[in-house]
Design a protein around this motif. Sequence first.
Motif, PDB file in Angstrom:
ATOM      1  N   LEU A  14      -3.149 -16.588  10.456  1.00 47.49           N
ATOM      2  CA  LEU A  14      -2.983 -15.253   9.889  1.00 47.49           C
ATOM      3  C   LEU A  14      -3.979 -14.261  10.496  1.00 47.49           C
ATOM      4  N   LYS A  22       1.798  -8.074  10.681  1.00 43.96           N
ATOM      5  CA  LYS A  22       1.482  -8.157   9.254  1.00 43.96           C
ATOM      6  C   LYS A  22       1.865  -6.872   8.524  1.00 43.96           C
ATOM      7  N   TYR A  25       5.433  -7.116   7.806  1.00 40.12           N
ATOM      8  CA  TYR A  25       5.687  -7.997   6.658  1.00 40.12           C
ATOM      9  C   TYR A  25       5.553  -7.226   5.350  1.00 40.12           C
ATOM     10  N   SER A  49       4.267 -14.784  -0.165  1.00 39.15           N
ATOM     11  CA  SER A  49       2.914 -14.233  -0.040  1.00 39.15           C
ATOM     12  C   SER A  49       1.865 -15.225  -0.533  1.00 39.15           C
ATOM     13  N   LEU A  52       1.455 -17.848   2.109  1.00 33.39           N
ATOM     14  CA  LEU A  52       0.655 -17.355   3.233  1.00 33.39           C
ATOM     15  C   LEU A  52      -0.827 -17.306   2.877  1.00 33.39           C
ATOM     16  N   MET A 123      -2.786  -9.997   1.606  1.00 30.32           N
ATOM     17  CA  MET A 123      -2.657 -10.814   2.808  1.00 30.32           C
ATOM     18  C   MET A 123      -3.056 -10.025   4.045  1.00 30.32           C
ATOM     19  N   PHE A 124      -2.653  -8.760   4.098  1.00 27.36           N
ATOM     20  CA  PHE A 124      -2.959  -7.925   5.255  1.00 27.36           C
ATOM     21  C   PHE A 124      -4.447  -7.570   5.310  1.00 27.36           C
ATOM     22  N   THR A 127      -6.981 -10.542   6.043  1.00 23.43           N
ATOM     23  CA  THR A 127      -6.856 -11.252   7.317  1.00 23.43           C
ATOM     24  C   THR A 127      -6.877 -10.315   8.523  1.00 23.43           C
ATOM     25  N   THR A 128      -7.147  -9.038   8.311  1.00 22.52           N
ATOM     26  CA  THR A 128      -7.134  -8.071   9.406  1.00 22.52           C
ATOM     27  C   THR A 128      -8.487  -7.389   9.512  1.00 22.52           C
ATOM     28  N   ASP A 234       4.028 -13.239  17.629  1.00 24.08           N
ATOM     29  CA  ASP A 234       4.021 -11.938  16.952  1.00 24.08           C
ATOM     30  C   ASP A 234       5.403 -11.293  17.016  1.00 24.08           C
TER      31      ASP A 234
END
Length: 257
Positions: A14, A22, A25, A49, A52, A123-124, A127-128, A234
């Motif tokens: 991720l 992402k 998503y 979600s 993930l 999640m975004f 992990t970003t 990706d």
Amino acid sequence: MKSISLFVDKDTYLTRLHPFAKMLYIVAAISVPLITGTLWMFGVFIAVSLGLLISGKIIKKVFPLIAFSFTIIITVFLIHGLFNRENQNVLAALGPLKFYKEGLLYASRIGLNILNMLLAFAMFVLTTKPATLVDDLEQAGFSPRFGYMISSVFQIIPQMMGTMNTIMDAQRSRGLETEGSLFVRAKAFIPLISPVVSSSLINTRERAIALEVRGFDSKTKKTFLSDHKLKGRDRAFMVLMVLLIAGSIVWRVIRWL
């Protein structure tokens, strides 16, 4: 140096997934259930979600967010289950309180939508890396100002929390009582408002000066330390999200016809 973002580097698939994938998503997780108009689709994306988040080893970071969302969801259920103007059929009774089917269904849609959006955004965000996202946006042709705005949104909450903790420690060292009953904590919170706001304004001014010194407004073409190009996984992930959105639109049109 301590990070001032919510990013958690677990070095999983991720964190290595491109930010644009992402973001797509998030678009799919929000739009597909709304387009189809079915409650079970909200459940599907909530389950995805959660899967993930678990596989990305960041589910523990989401527990406070889930607990907070349930507080909102319960409130929504109470309000609409009891007082929605469409209420007609009593589904359950708790003493003098009567919960109606129409209000509970409406509240279910709102509650699932809230939980779905929170998990997708969690999640975004977790992990970003903000710096990576800003670089990718600028490399894609977006204005540096837009990238700075996105970066500020990512950092404002952890930065203010860090500032508040620092000021609270300073106030505590001067004898201010910050622990105890709810009244004591509320009383201790009021003196923090002014220093936190003042500190945020000062930090904003200092950051603006630092950006100006580094040529933020320069019109020359900027170079980047690393080039984050879309990889095969990706693109495959993004194609899958686009197909889900397109499929939900087709399904809704067929159902409407």
